[in-house]
Design a protein around this motif. Structure first.
Motif, PDB file in Angstrom:
ATOM      1  N   SER B 364       0.818  -1.219   0.000  1.00 56.78           N
ATOM      2  CA  SER B 364       0.000   0.000   0.000  1.00 56.78           C
ATOM      3  C   SER B 364       0.848   1.264   0.000  1.00 56.78           C
ATOM      4  N   THR B 365       1.933   1.268   0.775  1.00 60.73           N
ATOM      5  CA  THR B 365       2.734   2.493   0.806  1.00 60.73           C
ATOM      6  C   THR B 365       3.490   2.683  -0.500  1.00 60.73           C
ATOM      7  N   SER B 366       3.953   1.569  -1.088  1.00 62.29           N
ATOM      8  CA  SER B 366       4.549   1.712  -2.419  1.00 62.29           C
ATOM      9  C   SER B 366       3.532   2.321  -3.372  1.00 62.29           C
ATOM     10  N   GLY B 367       2.296   1.820  -3.286  1.00 60.66           N
ATOM     11  CA  GLY B 367       1.238   2.353  -4.147  1.00 60.66           C
ATOM     12  C   GLY B 367       1.043   3.844  -3.915  1.00 60.66           C
ATOM     13  N   LEU B 368       1.030   4.232  -2.640  1.00 64.40           N
ATOM     14  CA  LEU B 368       0.834   5.659  -2.352  1.00 64.40           C
ATOM     15  C   LEU B 368       1.984   6.489  -2.902  1.00 64.40           C
ATOM     16  N   PHE B 369       3.203   5.980  -2.732  1.00 62.28           N
ATOM     17  CA  PHE B 369       4.340   6.746  -3.256  1.00 62.28           C
ATOM     18  C   PHE B 369       4.321   6.801  -4.779  1.00 62.28           C
ATOM     19  N   LEU B 370       3.889   5.698  -5.394  1.00 60.25           N
ATOM     20  CA  LEU B 370       3.733   5.728  -6.849  1.00 60.25           C
ATOM     21  C   LEU B 370       2.735   6.812  -7.242  1.00 60.25           C
ATOM     22  N   ALA B 371       1.606   6.848  -6.513  1.00 64.88           N
ATOM     23  CA  ALA B 371       0.578   7.838  -6.833  1.00 64.88           C
ATOM     24  C   ALA B 371       1.109   9.247  -6.653  1.00 64.88           C
ATOM     25  N   VAL B 372       1.818   9.465  -5.513  1.00 64.12           N
ATOM     26  CA  VAL B 372       2.374  10.798  -5.284  1.00 64.12           C
ATOM     27  C   VAL B 372       3.356  11.154  -6.387  1.00 64.12           C
ATOM     28  N   VAL B 403      -8.122   3.032  -3.603  1.00 62.19           N
ATOM     29  CA  VAL B 403      -7.874   1.683  -3.101  1.00 62.19           C
ATOM     30  C   VAL B 403      -6.632   1.675  -2.215  1.00 62.19           C
ATOM     31  N   MET B 404      -5.570   2.335  -2.687  1.00 61.99           N
ATOM     32  CA  MET B 404      -4.324   2.362  -1.915  1.00 61.99           C
ATOM     33  C   MET B 404      -4.527   3.063  -0.577  1.00 61.99           C
ATOM     34  N   VAL B 405      -5.254   4.185  -0.612  1.00 61.52           N
ATOM     35  CA  VAL B 405      -5.489   4.948   0.611  1.00 61.52           C
ATOM     36  C   VAL B 405      -6.281   4.105   1.607  1.00 61.52           C
TER      37      VAL B 405
END
Lengths: 532, 568
Positions: B364-372, B403-405
């Motif tokens: 999830s955090t990888s996903g968030l960093f990808l999104a950012v 979804v990631m959040v």
């Protein structure tokens, strides 16, 4: 050496082949003088590098041909064990690198090439003899031979004020140190009635000197503890000057800053290796004196800790590459002194075969460290010299954009100099690991922790240079400081030999970093002839 | 075939070759091929892996022969006088971790596809070397080798942040390096110290066992060796623990993380959050617990409190962040607190929750960093006030980020919930362990007043989940909902397939673990049991005969089943 017999059969142990590498250096030096006198300025500039470089290579080859016996020779004057032979090879390699830098330096600064190459060879002679000497007066004379040569080499650029300053400081403080050294030798002779280190070790082990009277009567004179300690303290101070150990390091920053880069490189590497090799042999002999550790441990610990901390802390605030390297070398001498510390303490903890094995391990650790230290410094100074960087940090800004390979080489040198923690498969790491491993084994955990934390401090300034080279934008040439002055950076580079030397240094950093036993095995091979 | 060695070596070696041979514009394709190859190898290894959990056989490490549960073990003597060897092997824990690493490695390359424009060769080279370092860290069994890989992770990340980072990158990279360096140099002293003090007493005579091999050390240390006693083990334990705690990062050693995360390029942040932080938790489970069970027990209350502080403090700090990336960074502090809490609760549920949280956080955090990172690539800002209403013209982006959040916030049905819920439940029921800690001579537990208040600890940790929802939803709301006040945000283009593909894969993983956690939990189960067998009942590994293993199993089952706490 059984002195209880009144009349002793005299069997000279000369091993004449053992002298060949050293005689070669002497002859090479003389040849340089002769050729310089015979040919003109241009001729000597053309031929002398080949003579000097060839002599050094030939001398190194002699070690590999196993001409030098792996024991005492020339009537105990020299002791070329694996440690001493490897130290000699390191020294010769370092001076060889200096000769490869010679032509460009001589041309650029218009130096007298005859003196330059002759002095390199004489300095090599002095340093190698010091590294293997087993006799205090020989050691002293060898030390003077190389010290005087190096004083001149540092200041050979007479047109540079800074070089004159460096030369003068180096000379005055060096002479001061020599006085200490002689004084210490006198005391040790008073204590042991001999100047041979192996005999001295025997005397200290038994605790008394056997004196043979006129009628063959043997009297036992106990060793004077005071003499041992005073002698050691004075000699140690003298050697500390050579090793630029704090608090006897004051000359180092100025010499590093003022001297020409090749000479500074040799001062930083070979001269220290020589002095350190001698110190190891000296301390090993003295450590047999019962109770030596109880006093000497404090002296050596103090010097080691102060050097590591002060060297690294002072290097933090330097804005000049050369001064930074000077303080870094103070710190590195401090790390190596931790090895001396173990050597001092070892006879108190074990004896017999175990002690010999322990001393062997320490010698191996120290020589590995010295090899690593030499290679890293050759790489750092070599890159600095060939990019014409000199001391000014500005010359390194964004270096990777202009000269990517030298920048990478410098980064490798810096990472390896950080050593512990940051850069595992480099020789800088392995050297430290070997030394601190022994320190932890004999119980100096606190010292090892201090040394490692000091290494963390050192990471800051070494990495700062990497930051400057890799992560900051390049300065435009117009903004370069000191443009037009004699101190301004000059590009030298492009020489094939220089590239070969620097690439070899890079490769060695990794090869001996990943396979440190290769290097140690090399020493064993040279001495025993047994290929491991 | 030396499969594990290949997995370790391929990224760096082929990366070097690719950078030397390929032209600048093709390097990223080469890098992608290399990480995909590495992923394929890891999946192949996972296929050959015996997942049942009862794999064990006799192995040799220099003069010692010990039983070992590591599979696909490779052993090559390296520095023989000091018994240092290239020993790599894989068990359940490390298998899960290398799967995560290989997968995140692919994302790291993909997310740099268009964002890295200067010096691509060096960038991908360092990225691949970093992957080698991480793989080696997870696979090394020889502790000296582990240390080497542990340190090898630093250099590439130092360059990645320092060269390709944003404005304040040099400060951030130096801070990161000095922090982790200071944390880990002491580990080396500890390893050397352990090498010389390791051993056991046989008929009153101390038998020294010099070794860097984890297997040998775990089996020979016994209950009576110098390292088995509390006084002998506390310093090495602390040295190792501090090194791992810096990486996790555990409060109060976490301050490098927000800076490093914020300044790093997206790929650096993704690897940092996705994998690198896990090496800390992995190190504790792998080394600290089995080698120093007594100390781990005695210090469990301290670690638990630090974890609680990290959870709440990290979350509260995240709430007040205005920089999106910084917010996600602080959320990492909070989430990794759950990992530490789970590990030091010493029961099966919490431990498996901790391991699962490591994986979840990786997703999830990888996903968030990808999104950012995608957001930054479009807007060149990370300030929340510059966003708002983005869901209008970025619908796909908004949906996938949602979804990631939610996964990060621990919404039931998504992966985050399973891990954190297990940790909370486990930490609530860790009374027996705390009683044992209470009976420990060190007596820290009593001083901390832990025994009676495990529910309180779980309650405090649960606050972290609530706060997590607060900061994540605030961030989502301010970014994607509301009015589109910034005019220039109106013209942003939505995600390209390469971008939404990454987020979609991570979303599928999040939903899958959230709805069907059984397969993953089954895979974690043996790792959990092993970690607890070595520590929970205070049984040194040396006594691993049939009998004690069965008793251990019984107790683990008991700990697993107990909703209500009672004395053993």
């Amino acid at each position: 050496m059984d002195s209880s017999l009144p009349v002793q059969a005299y069997v000279p142990e000369i091993h004449p082949t053992g002298l060949i590498p050293f005689l070669l250096l002497l002859l090479g030096g003389i040849a340089c003088l002769v050729v310089d006198a015979a040919t003109g300025k241009e001729g000597s500039r053309r031929y002398l590098p080949w003579i000097a470089g060839g002599t050094l290579l030939a001398s190194i080859t002699c070690f590999f041909l196993r001409l030098v016996p792996g024991e005492v020779f020339l009537e105990d004057t020299f002791r070329a064990d694996a440690f001493g032979q490897l130290a000699s090879i390191i020294i010769l390699a370092s001076t060889f690198v200096m000769t490869t830098m010679g032509p460009s330096l001589v041309r650029r600064r218009n130096l007298p090439s005859g003196e330059f190459y002759t002095l390199i060879l004489f300095a090599s002679l002095g340093m190698t003899l010091l590294a293997i000497s087993n006799e205090l007066l020989t050691a002293f004379i060898s030390l003077e031979v190389f010290a005087l040569s190096l004083y001149v080499l540092v200041g050979i650029d007479r047109r540079s004020r800074k070089a004159a300053e460096a030369c003068f400081k180096y000379f005055v403080l060096g002479a001061f140190a020599s006085a200490f050294l002689v004084f210490g030798i006198a005391f040790l002779y008073g204590a042991a009635h001999t100047t041979f280190l192996t005999e001295m070790a025997e005397v200290f082990r038994q605790g008394y000197v056997e004196s043979v009277g006129p009628e063959g009567a043997v009297t036992e004179i106990p060793v004077n503890t005071m003499y041992v300690f005073v002698g050691f303290a004075f000699m140690f101070v003298g050697i500390c000057f050579k090793l630029s150990l704090a608090p006897f390091h004051m000359w180092a920053p100025d010499v590093y800053q003022g001297g020409n880069m090749p000479a500074v490189m040799v001062v930083a590497t070979a001269s220290k290796v020589a002095a350190f090799a001698f110190l190891v042999h000296l301390v090993e002999a003295l450590s047999y004196w019962q109770g030596f550790a109880s006093g000497a441990v404090y002296i050596v610990t103090a010097v080691a800790v102060v050097s590591m901390l002060w060297g690294n802390l002072a290097a933090l605030v330097q804005t000049n590459f050369r001064r930074m390297m000077a303080f870094s070398s103070v710190a590195h001498s401090g790390y190596m002194t931790v090895g001396i510390l173990v050597l001092v303490a070892l006879p108190g903890l074990m004896s017999g075969a175990e002690l010999e094995a322990g001393q062997l391990l320490i010698r191996q650790a120290v020589i590995l460290y010295m090899a690593g230290y030499t290679v890293m410094n050759i790489l750092a100074f070599g890159v600095a010299y060939y990019i014409g960087g000199g001391g000014h940090m500005a010359a390194y800004r964004g270096l990777v954009y202009r000269r990517p390979l030298p920048a990478a080489g410098m980064a490798i040198a810096m990472f390896s100099l950080v050593g512990i923690g940051f850069t595992p498969p480099t020789i800088g790491f392995m050297g430290k690991f070997y030394i601190f491993k022994e320190a932890v084994q004999v119980g100096f955990v606190g010292i090892a922790v201090i040394a490692l934390l000091a290494s963390v401090i050192s990471a800051f300034y070494y990495l700062n240079l990497v930051v400057t080279m890799f992560m900051r934008a390049e300065t435009k040439p117009a903004e370069a400081p000191l443009a037009g002055t004699p101190e301004a950076p000059v590009q030298v580079g492009g020489e094939l030999l220089a590239r070969v030397v620097l690439v070899t240094a890079c490769v060695l950093i990794f090869v001996f970093g990943i396979f440190p036993q290769l290097f140690i095995g090399l020493g064993e091979t040279l001495v025993n002839g047994a290929v491991r | 075939m030396p499969l594990l060695t290949l997995i370790i070596a391929i990224p760096a070696v082929l990366g070097l070759v690719a950078c030397l041979l390929l032209p600048q514009r093709l390097v990223k394709y080469g890098a992608l091929a290399i990480v995909l190859l590495d992923l394929a190898l890891v999946i192949f290894a996972a296929g050959r892996f015996d997942w049942s959990g009862d794999y064990q056989r006799e192995v040799a490490a220099f003069e010692h022969t010990v039983p070992s549960h590591f599979q696909m073990r490779e052993y090559v003597p390296w520095i023989e006088p000091f018994r240092i060897s290239w020993t790599v092997g894989v068990d359940h824990l490390s298998m899960l971790m290398i799967l995560l690493t290989a997968a995140i490695g692919v994302f790291a390359v993909l997310c740099s596809w268009s964002s890295i424009k200067k010096r691509e060769k060096e960038f991908y080279f360092f990225l691949l070397v970093l992957q080698t370092g991480i793989m080696g860290t997870f696979l090394a069994i020889d502790m000296f080798l582990f240390y080497i890989f542990w340190e090898l992770m630093l250099i590439p990340l130092y360059f990645l942040i320092g060269i390709w980072g944003s404005k304040n990158r040099i400060f951030a990279t130096m801070k990161f390096v000095l922090y982790t360096l200071a944390g880990s140099v002491l580990m080396l002293v500890a390893l050397i110290w352990m090498y010389y003090t390791n051993g056991y007493y046989e008929n009153g005579v101390f038998q020294q066992v010099k070794t860097y091999s984890f297997e040998v050390m775990a089996h020979t240390q016994g209950e009576a060796g110098p390292l088995g006693s509390f006084r002998g083990a506390i310093w090495p334990f602390l040295a190792l623990f501090v090194a791992f705690a810096v990486k996790i990062p555990l409060f109060p050693l976490h301050t490098w993380l927000p800076d490093a995360h914020t300044e790093a390029p997206t790929a650096g942040s993704v690897i940092l959050a996705g994998v690198l932080l896990k090496t800390g938790g992995y190190g504790i489970i792998r080394f600290c617990l089995p080698l120093f069970p007594d100390v781990a027990f005695a210090l469990a209350p301290v670690c638990t409190w630090l974890a609680i502080i990290a959870i709440i403090y990290g979350a509260m700090t995240a709430i007040v962040q205005t920089d999106v990336k910084r917010l996600v960074a602080y959320s990492s502090v909070s989430h990794m607190g759950f990992v530490v809490l789970g590990i030091f609760s010493f029961n099966a549920q919490a431990m498996s929750g901790a391991i699962l949280t490591m994986i979840n956080h990786g997703i999830s955090t990888s996903g968030l960093f990808l999104a950012v990172g995608m957001l930054y690539e479009r807007t060149h800002t990370r300030e929340m006030s510059n966003f708002g209403g983005l869901s209008r013209n970025l619908p796909i982006f908004a949906a996938l980020t949602m979804v990631m959040v939610l996964s990060s916030a621990g919404l039931p049905g998504l992966n985050g919930f399973i891990g954190e819920f297990n940790v909370l439940l486990g930490s609530m029921s860790n009374v027996p362990i705390m009683i044992q800690a209470h009976e420990n001579p060190a007596g820290f537990a009593a001083a901390m007043g832990m025994v009676e208040y495990t529910w309180f600890i779980a309650a405090l940790a649960a606050t972290g989940v609530i706060l997590g929802a607060v900061y994540l939803l605030i961030m989502y709301q301010r970014t994607f909902f509301g009015k589109l006040d910034e005019a220039r945000n109106g013209s942003l283009r939505d995600l390209v397939p390469r971008e939404w593909g990454q987020l979609a894969v991570l979303s599928v993983a999040a939903v899958w673990i959230g709805l069907f956690p059984r397969p993953v939990l089954n895979a974690i189960q043996p790792a959990t049991e092993r970690a607890l067998q070595s520590v929970a009942i205070g049984t040194p590994l040396a006594q691993w005969d049939e009998e004690s293993v069965t008793t251990v199993d019984v107790q683990v089952e008991w700990a697993d089943a107990s909703g209500v706490s009672k004395k053993p």
